[in-house]
Design a protein around this motif. Structure first.
Motif, PDB file in Angstrom:
ATOM      1  N   ILE A  84      -1.021   9.787  18.357  1.00  0.00           N
ATOM      2  CA  ILE A  84      -0.446   9.553  17.035  1.00  0.00           C
ATOM      3  C   ILE A  84       0.653   8.510  17.226  1.00  0.00           C
ATOM      4  CG2 ILE A  84       0.805  10.583  15.115  1.00  0.00           C
ATOM      5  CD1 ILE A  84      -0.499  13.292  15.991  1.00  0.00           C
ATOM      6  N   PRO A  85       0.532   7.358  16.580  1.00  0.00           N
ATOM      7  CA  PRO A  85       1.519   6.296  16.803  1.00  0.00           C
ATOM      8  C   PRO A  85       2.934   6.723  16.410  1.00  0.00           C
ATOM      9  CG  PRO A  85      -0.381   5.454  15.603  1.00  0.00           C
ATOM     10  CD  PRO A  85      -0.510   6.939  15.645  1.00  0.00           C
ATOM     11  N   THR A  86       3.874   6.499  17.290  1.00  0.00           N
ATOM     12  CA  THR A  86       5.262   6.831  16.976  1.00  0.00           C
ATOM     13  C   THR A  86       5.784   5.969  15.828  1.00  0.00           C
ATOM     14  OG1 THR A  86       6.047   5.280  18.658  1.00  0.00           O
ATOM     15  CG2 THR A  86       5.782   7.585  19.323  1.00  0.00           C
ATOM     16  N   GLN A  87       5.155   4.825  15.586  1.00  0.00           N
ATOM     17  CA  GLN A  87       5.568   3.933  14.507  1.00  0.00           C
ATOM     18  C   GLN A  87       5.435   4.589  13.136  1.00  0.00           C
ATOM     19  OE1 GLN A  87       3.682   3.184  17.075  1.00  0.00           O
ATOM     20  NE2 GLN A  87       4.355   1.253  17.960  1.00  0.00           N
ATOM     21  N   LEU A  88       4.616   5.628  13.019  1.00  0.00           N
ATOM     22  CA  LEU A  88       4.512   6.334  11.743  1.00  0.00           C
ATOM     23  C   LEU A  88       5.852   6.961  11.361  1.00  0.00           C
ATOM     24  CD1 LEU A  88       1.012   8.067  11.966  1.00  0.00           C
ATOM     25  CD2 LEU A  88       1.613   5.860  10.955  1.00  0.00           C
ATOM     26  N   LEU A 138       0.819  -1.209   0.000  1.00  0.00           N
ATOM     27  CA  LEU A 138       0.000   0.000   0.000  1.00  0.00           C
ATOM     28  C   LEU A 138       0.856   1.264   0.000  1.00  0.00           C
ATOM     29  CD1 LEU A 138      -3.052   0.582   0.051  1.00  0.00           C
ATOM     30  CD2 LEU A 138      -2.850   0.906   2.504  1.00  0.00           C
ATOM     31  N   GLU A 139       0.567   2.146  -0.956  1.00  0.00           N
ATOM     32  CA  GLU A 139       1.262   3.434  -1.058  1.00  0.00           C
ATOM     33  C   GLU A 139       0.381   4.594  -0.629  1.00  0.00           C
ATOM     34  OE1 GLU A 139       2.656   3.718  -5.086  1.00  0.00           O
ATOM     35  OE2 GLU A 139       3.992   1.998  -4.877  1.00  0.00           O
ATOM     36  N   ASP A 140      -0.904   4.539  -0.933  1.00  0.00           N
ATOM     37  CA  ASP A 140      -1.837   5.623  -0.619  1.00  0.00           C
ATOM     38  C   ASP A 140      -2.999   5.086   0.199  1.00  0.00           C
ATOM     39  OD1 ASP A 140      -0.238   7.193  -2.261  1.00  0.00           O
ATOM     40  OD2 ASP A 140      -1.634   7.172  -3.945  1.00  0.00           O
ATOM     41  N   LEU A 141      -3.274   5.731   1.333  1.00  0.00           N
ATOM     42  CA  LEU A 141      -4.402   5.361   2.185  1.00  0.00           C
ATOM     43  C   LEU A 141      -5.229   6.617   2.437  1.00  0.00           C
ATOM     44  CD1 LEU A 141      -5.906   3.309   3.949  1.00  0.00           C
ATOM     45  CD2 LEU A 141      -4.356   3.921   5.821  1.00  0.00           C
ATOM     46  N   TYR A 142      -6.379   6.677   1.804  1.00  0.00           N
ATOM     47  CA  TYR A 142      -7.271   7.821   1.913  1.00  0.00           C
ATOM     48  C   TYR A 142      -8.587   7.364   2.535  1.00  0.00           C
ATOM     49  CZ  TYR A 142      -4.350  10.772  -1.079  1.00  0.00           C
ATOM     50  OH  TYR A 142      -3.319  11.525  -1.600  1.00  0.00           O
ATOM     51  N   LEU A 143      -8.743   7.604   3.834  1.00  0.00           N
ATOM     52  CA  LEU A 143      -9.961   7.245   4.550  1.00  0.00           C
ATOM     53  C   LEU A 143     -10.585   8.446   5.250  1.00  0.00           C
ATOM     54  CD1 LEU A 143      -8.847   3.868   6.203  1.00  0.00           C
ATOM     55  CD2 LEU A 143     -10.304   4.177   4.201  1.00  0.00           C
ATOM     56  N   GLY A 144     -10.070   9.625   5.013  1.00  0.00           N
ATOM     57  CA  GLY A 144     -10.546  10.821   5.692  1.00  0.00           C
ATOM     58  C   GLY A 144     -11.936  11.235   5.255  1.00  0.00           C
ATOM     59  N   GLY A 145     -12.515  12.137   6.021  1.00  0.00           N
ATOM     60  CA  GLY A 145     -13.823  12.669   5.694  1.00  0.00           C
ATOM     61  C   GLY A 145     -14.952  11.698   5.978  1.00  0.00           C
ATOM     62  N   GLN A 183       3.146   6.187   1.115  1.00  0.00           N
ATOM     63  CA  GLN A 183       3.611   7.504   0.725  1.00  0.00           C
ATOM     64  C   GLN A 183       2.650   8.603   1.142  1.00  0.00           C
ATOM     65  OE1 GLN A 183       4.446   7.472  -3.496  1.00  0.00           O
ATOM     66  NE2 GLN A 183       5.672   5.621  -3.340  1.00  0.00           N
ATOM     67  N   LYS A 184       1.347   8.278   1.147  1.00  0.00           N
ATOM     68  CA  LYS A 184       0.340   9.284   1.490  1.00  0.00           C
ATOM     69  C   LYS A 184      -0.709   8.672   2.405  1.00  0.00           C
ATOM     70  CE  LYS A 184       1.057  11.557  -2.886  1.00  0.00           C
ATOM     71  NZ  LYS A 184       0.617  11.606  -4.261  1.00  0.00           N
ATOM     72  N   ILE A 185      -0.964   9.361   3.520  1.00  0.00           N
ATOM     73  CA  ILE A 185      -1.998   8.951   4.467  1.00  0.00           C
ATOM     74  C   ILE A 185      -2.917  10.138   4.693  1.00  0.00           C
ATOM     75  CG2 ILE A 185      -2.505   8.157   6.795  1.00  0.00           C
ATOM     76  CD1 ILE A 185       0.300   6.977   6.919  1.00  0.00           C
ATOM     77  N   TYR A 186      -4.194   9.950   4.374  1.00  0.00           N
ATOM     78  CA  TYR A 186      -5.195  10.981   4.651  1.00  0.00           C
ATOM     79  C   TYR A 186      -6.254  10.376   5.558  1.00  0.00           C
ATOM     80  CZ  TYR A 186      -9.169  14.124   3.964  1.00  0.00           C
ATOM     81  OH  TYR A 186     -10.244  14.958   4.171  1.00  0.00           O
ATOM     82  N   LEU A 230       1.058  13.362   5.237  1.00  0.00           N
ATOM     83  CA  LEU A 230       0.325  12.831   6.382  1.00  0.00           C
ATOM     84  C   LEU A 230      -0.694  13.876   6.803  1.00  0.00           C
ATOM     85  CD1 LEU A 230      -0.112  10.757   8.666  1.00  0.00           C
ATOM     86  CD2 LEU A 230       1.689  11.956   9.937  1.00  0.00           C
ATOM     87  N   ASN A 231      -1.984  13.585   6.606  1.00  0.00           N
ATOM     88  CA  ASN A 231      -3.039  14.518   6.967  1.00  0.00           C
ATOM     89  C   ASN A 231      -3.888  13.886   8.057  1.00  0.00           C
ATOM     90  OD1 ASN A 231      -5.409  16.028   7.169  1.00  0.00           O
ATOM     91  ND2 ASN A 231      -5.370  16.619   5.026  1.00  0.00           N
ATOM     92  N   LEU A 232      -3.789  14.435   9.246  1.00  0.00           N
ATOM     93  CA  LEU A 232      -4.566  13.968  10.408  1.00  0.00           C
ATOM     94  C   LEU A 232      -5.442  15.074  10.979  1.00  0.00           C
ATOM     95  CD1 LEU A 232      -1.711  12.009  12.242  1.00  0.00           C
ATOM     96  CD2 LEU A 232      -3.444  11.086  10.689  1.00  0.00           C
ATOM     97  N   ARG A 233      -5.650  16.136  10.233  1.00  0.00           N
ATOM     98  CA  ARG A 233      -6.353  17.309  10.748  1.00  0.00           C
ATOM     99  C   ARG A 233      -7.787  16.972  11.125  1.00  0.00           C
ATOM    100  NH1 ARG A 233      -7.977  20.901   5.463  1.00  0.00           N
ATOM    101  NH2 ARG A 233      -9.537  19.421   4.743  1.00  0.00           N
ATOM    102  N   HIS A 234      -8.329  17.781  11.999  1.00  0.00           N
ATOM    103  CA  HIS A 234      -9.707  17.711  12.441  1.00  0.00           C
ATOM    104  C   HIS A 234     -10.106  16.349  13.014  1.00  0.00           C
ATOM    105  CE1 HIS A 234     -10.343  21.156   9.401  1.00  0.00           C
ATOM    106  NE2 HIS A 234     -10.024  21.634  10.584  1.00  0.00           N
ATOM    107  N   ASN A 235      -9.279  15.866  13.910  1.00  0.00           N
ATOM    108  CA  ASN A 235      -9.545  14.696  14.727  1.00  0.00           C
ATOM    109  C   ASN A 235      -9.339  15.093  16.179  1.00  0.00           C
ATOM    110  OD1 ASN A 235     -10.049  12.209  12.985  1.00  0.00           O
ATOM    111  ND2 ASN A 235      -8.198  12.996  12.027  1.00  0.00           N
TER     112      ASN A 235
END
Length: 94
Positions: free
Chosen positions: A71-75, A33-40, A58-61, A84-89
């Protein structure tokens, strides 16, 4: 679920789909997996430390959701990570 059997999958794009519940643990089995988009979505719970083992990411939203916890330190192990977009959580940590 059968998501974990899609071992050649490089992108998951399910943002803004009214999804509820937690992030499936099977995501941790998607080693290509390179892109994970589950936001919104209305996802709850914490961000799995397993994401830190997906070294191709490469990209996590995950922004604009209802995630909680730290926020996991493993990231920090994701050397290919570009976005890395984790905004509004309701996350804590740095």
């Amino acid at each position: 679920t059968q998501l974990g059997q899609l071992t050649e999958l490089v992108g998951v794009y399910l943002q803004w789909n009214y999804l509820t519940g937690t992030i499936p643990t099977q995501v941790g089995l998607l080693t290509q997996l390179e892109d994970l988009y589950l936001g919104g979505n209305s996802l709850t719970g914490s961000i799995s430390t397993q994401l830190g083992e997906l070294t191709a990411l490469q990209k996590i939203y995950l922004g604009d959701s209802n995630l909680t916890g730290t926020i996991p330190t493993q990231l920090g192990h994701l050397t290919e990570l570009q976005m890395l977009n984790l905004r509004h959580n309701d996350l804590t940590g740095t």
